[in-house]
Write an enzyme that holds these catalytic residues in place. Structure first.
Site, PDB file in Angstrom:
ATOM      1  CE1 TYR A   1      -4.106  -1.689   0.186  1.00  0.00           C
ATOM      2  CE2 TYR A   1      -2.988  -2.589   2.289  1.00  0.00           C
ATOM      3  CZ  TYR A   1      -4.337  -2.752   1.171  1.00  0.00           C
ATOM      4  OH  TYR A   1      -5.735  -3.559   0.793  1.00  0.00           O
TER       5      TYR A   1
ATOM      6  CB  SER B   1      -2.930  -3.876  -6.987  1.00  0.00           C
ATOM      7  OG  SER B   1      -4.566  -4.434  -6.663  1.00  0.00           O
ATOM      8  CG  ASP B   2      -2.480  -4.882  -0.076  1.00  0.00           C
ATOM      9  OD1 ASP B   2      -3.754  -6.046  -0.083  1.00  0.00           O
ATOM     10  OD2 ASP B   2      -2.289  -5.120   1.314  1.00  0.00           O
ATOM     11  CD1 TRP B   3      -9.057  -7.283  -1.729  1.00  0.00           C
ATOM     12  CD2 TRP B   3      -6.927  -8.172  -2.700  1.00  0.00           C
ATOM     13  NE1 TRP B   3      -8.491  -8.370  -3.106  1.00  0.00           N
ATOM     14  CE2 TRP B   3      -7.272  -8.813  -2.941  1.00  0.00           C
ATOM     15  CE3 TRP B   3      -5.632  -7.576  -3.046  1.00  0.00           C
ATOM     16  CZ2 TRP B   3      -7.575 -10.040  -3.624  1.00  0.00           C
ATOM     17  CZ3 TRP B   3      -5.265  -8.969  -3.910  1.00  0.00           C
ATOM     18  CH2 TRP B   3      -6.060  -9.666  -4.051  1.00  0.00           C
ATOM     19  N   GLY B   4      -6.765  -2.997  -3.236  1.00  0.00           N
ATOM     20  CA  GLY B   4      -7.433  -1.358  -3.494  1.00  0.00           C
ATOM     21  C   GLY B   4      -5.801  -0.305  -3.090  1.00  0.00           C
TER      22      GLY B   4
END
Ligand code: BGC
Length: 744
Positions: free
Chosen positions: A259, A290-293
């Site tokens: 993130y 990607s990480d979530w968001g």
């Protein structure tokens, strides 16, 4: 298992059996909803390499199909009214497949400690909950890490999950780190080997594992806005080295970017980290998800990101229509989009997603045994004055206090939370913010109190909740011995504000120790805590989060059925002021405000900085007692091209036990330089000896020269110590090494 789950399991098994038939006939996939292929296709040729197969298959994709592989939603009802994507079994994320070509959907599930069931999306589905990764690192045993990986992989696969978001390698740079329990400690060598072995174990079950969170994602406070500021050399010698080793050992099919920002660029849009370090220097052949968001723009594709995950959490589905438009205008070359899908397909082929045999039947009892063994080997005996432990069978009355020890053992919160048992107890934590509704303190119903009673039938074992310190102290006076459980619940998204135990537990322990000097403390914490009561308590056990068989493992250690052999994978400081950032950077800042986390300590993480500054820890990295004693002798070091160390370990006590001998570098030709360069785990009967021979990776003896872009090991004398922990003076020897360099 509920009826629904049983039905789903049967359907999945049937789907797998059909797939095998198809695979046998035409070498086709075991993906669901796959139309029968008219004849063998070139990419179905199993004699070809994953790269060749991916190249062939990628050529068949239309642009839309290709883009479809590059993004996908969460597959849990995270927002009210949210529907699961069609075909999703319900897990952290979903990427649609291409049925026309037999490309299976990617069913992505968390995480390293077991297969999660967020929001009970698969009603009633439970899985083995392994102990925290920090406990796993404390075993100093890579075989156990591999075995745990096999458990997770097997259980994931049997549910139709083919991408396990597991393999946390971030270094525990700060003892307050909210996710330290999901990672493998503060040392790159240990963390890299433990996480790498776990990844290897998962992928042995024919699914993709995800090394995460790349990189320098070392605090949770303001994790979406924290800019990690660190020099290239420092990064390469610390956080990146842990990932590099895990990559070499585990060969993960995917890497999840983090993130945070690193030196001004978001980790998921960080050309240096993704294109240069990971893909070019290390030759990573898989894909970056990607990480979530964590995706902010379409041009992250140019910076090395291959797949956008949990897309509802981003402002836009960047890798959908916006990426298509970028390809059409030429802003993103079509060849790059093809590289992205090819990388994903390559990992799918390499893991066997197209043609692996059906999942094996899961033996939950055998898996629980791996969970128990790991817990038993990772629990650390920190202090044992007067050999108070193991508990004497002669103790007539024992008072157990606090920690919900009557109900079970604590686990860490967030996306890695496993539901191990329908009887799992979840206490709401509350608070403010997006995660407040999800924050629950979960207790796996493996009660240490119950396990102690079973193991000590002659003893009266009583329990007090510890809610009122004075009342618990009154009872403590009447008991022969007191065991107090103290809990620190840690979870993704939050760091601990300080090193105290919450809810007045420090005061409770002090009151009990005052009332009864025979007070044993059992800590269930995410990482290090300060222990202001330490002088008053003769025995302290660090049980971390011990997983779904933790209660039994703790009782086995306390009663001596298991001889403790865990060693600290992190330093326990006396106070946070021994760390470089006494104030947590970013604390209290509004969301959206980017702030710097300056890692001015460079690669001197944890014990290395303690050594550089001459600081004494409360308990040093590597520390861990046993009910027996070990001695080292006959240290021999050879130098030249490779530094090799051999030494004898002898069990000098009266019970069988395991030791984790550690080899530290003390001094390089250019001055003092503390670092772990090798470790082992040995099992010895009383009086038995064994010779351990270990060699050091040259990167651990080198410095990284950023200008020259290479590891540089100067010629000269290198001094090492064979020791029990990072502060132990141990047995010292030295060797003359040749100059050497190595590519990054
Ligand atoms: C976490 C990841 C996890 C993902 C999916 C994120 O919040 O940082 O570790 O894999 O969620 O649940």
């Amino acid at each position: 298992m509920t009826q629904t789950t049983a039905l789903r399991a049967r359907t999945l098994r049937a789907a797998s059996a059909t797939a095998l038939l198809l695979a046998l006939c035409v070498g086709a996939t075991h993906a669901q909803n796959t139309p029968q292929a008219p004849g063998p296709k070139p990419w179905q040729d199993r004699t070809l390499s994953p790269d060749q197969r991916a190249n062939l298959l990628d050529k068949e994709l239309t642009l839309d199909e290709r883009l479809g592989l590059l993004h996908g939603p969460m597959a849990i009802p995270f927002f009210p009214g949210m529907k699961l994507p069609e075909g999703a079994i319900g897990s952290a994320g979903y990427i649609a497949g291409v049925p026309r070509l037999g490309i299976p959907a990617q069913q992505e599930s968390d995480a390293s400690l077991g297969v999660t069931n967020p929001g009970n999306v698969r009603p009633g589905d439970t899985a083995t909950a392994l102990p925290s990764s920090l406990l796993l690192a404390a075993t100093f045993n890579t075989d156990l890490a591999y075995k745990g990986g096999v458990v997770v992989g097997q259980e994931a696969r049997s549910r139709g999950i083919n991408v396990q978001l597991a393999g946390g390698v971030n270094l525990a740079r700060d003892p307050r780190g909210g996710r330290n329990f999901e990672y493998a400690g503060e040392d790159p060598l240990l963390a890299g080997h433990i996480a790498g072995a776990a990844i290897k174990g998962i992928q042995s079950q024919n699914l993709i594992a995800t090394m995460k969170h790349f990189a320098v994602n070392d605090q949770e406070t303001g994790r979406n806005f924290a800019n990690s500021v660190i020099s290239e050399a420092a990064m390469r010698e610390s956080d990146l080295l842990a990932f590099q080793i895990a990559h070499e050992v585990g060969q993960p099919g995917s890497v999840m970017c983090a993130y945070n920002l690193v030196n001004g660029a978001y980790a998921c849009g960080n050309d240096f980290l993704l294109n240069k370090v990971l893909k070019t220097d290390w030759g990573f052949k898989g894909y970056v998800m990607s990480d979530w968001g964590a995706v902010k723009a379409t041009d992250f594709a140019l910076k090395g990101l291959d797949q956008q995950s949990g897309e509802q959490l981003d402002k836009q589905v960047w890798f959908g229509d916006p990426l298509k438009a970028a390809v059409q205008t030429g802003a993103v070359p079509a060849s790059r989009v093809s590289d992205m899908s090819r990388r994903i397909l390559r990992s799918m082929f390499a893991a066997g997603l197209f043609d692996a045999p059906p999942a094996v039947n899961v033996d939950r009892a055998a898996n629980a045994e791996v969970s128990r063994q790991t817990a038993a080997e990772g629990i650390v005996l920190l202090k044992n004055e007067g050999n108070l432990l193991p508990l004497a069978a002669s103790a007539k009355t024992i008072l157990v206090v606090g920690g919900h020890a009557d109900a079970g053992v604590l686990s860490g919160g967030g996306s890695s939370q496993v539901t191990a048992d329908a009887a799992q107890i979840a206490l709401p934590v509350g608070g403010e913010g997006m995660m407040a509704a999800f924050n629950r303190m979960n207790f796996h119903p493996s009660s240490p109190l119950k396990a102690l009673k079973e193991r000590l039938p002659q003893t009266t074992v009583r329990f007090d909740t510890g809610r009122y310190a004075a009342e618990a102290a009154r009872k403590a006076k009447e008991a022969d011995l007191v065991i107090v459980f103290a809990n620190q619940w840690m979870a993704e998204g939050d760091d601990a504000p300080d090193l105290s135990l919450p809810n007045g537990q420090d005061a409770l322990i002090a009151a009990l120790a005052e009332a009864n000097p025979k007070t044993v403390v059992v800590l269930q914490t995410g990482g290090a805590v300060a222990m202001p009561w330490l002088k008053q308590t003769p025995a302290v056990v660090e049980a971390w989060y011990s997983g779904d068989r933790g209660g039994e493992a703790i009782a086995d250690v306390l009663t001596g059925k298991v001889n403790p052999s865990g060693h600290l994978p992190v330093t326990f400081p006396t106070a946070i002021t021994q760390y470089p950032r006494a104030e947590l950077p970013g604390l209290g800042l509004p969301d959206g405000q980017v702030f710097d986390v300056r890692y001015d300590e460079g690669s001197d993480v944890g014990y290395r900085r303690f050594a550089a500054l001459g600081q004494k820890a409360l308990f040093p990295f590597g520390h861990g007692l046993s009910y027996t004693t070990f001695a080292y002798s006959d240290v021999k070091v050879t130098g030249g091209d490779t530094l090799s160390v051999s030494f004898k370990v002898t069990n000098t006590g009266s019970v069988r036990g395991k030791d984790a001998p550690q080899v530290y570098l003390n001094r390089r030709p250019d001055g003092p330089a503390k670092r772990l360069i090798a470790f082992s785990k040995v099992d010895l009967a009383p009086g038995q000896s064994t010779t351990v021979t270990l060699s050091a990776d040259m990167r651990l003896l080198s410095r990284f020269d950023a200008k020259a872009q290479k590891w540089v090991q100067p010629a000269g004398r290198y001094e090492i110590t064979v020791a029990q922990d990072a502060e132990d003076t141990g047995l010292t020897a030295s060797a003359q090494m040749k100059a050497a360099t190595r590519k990054p």
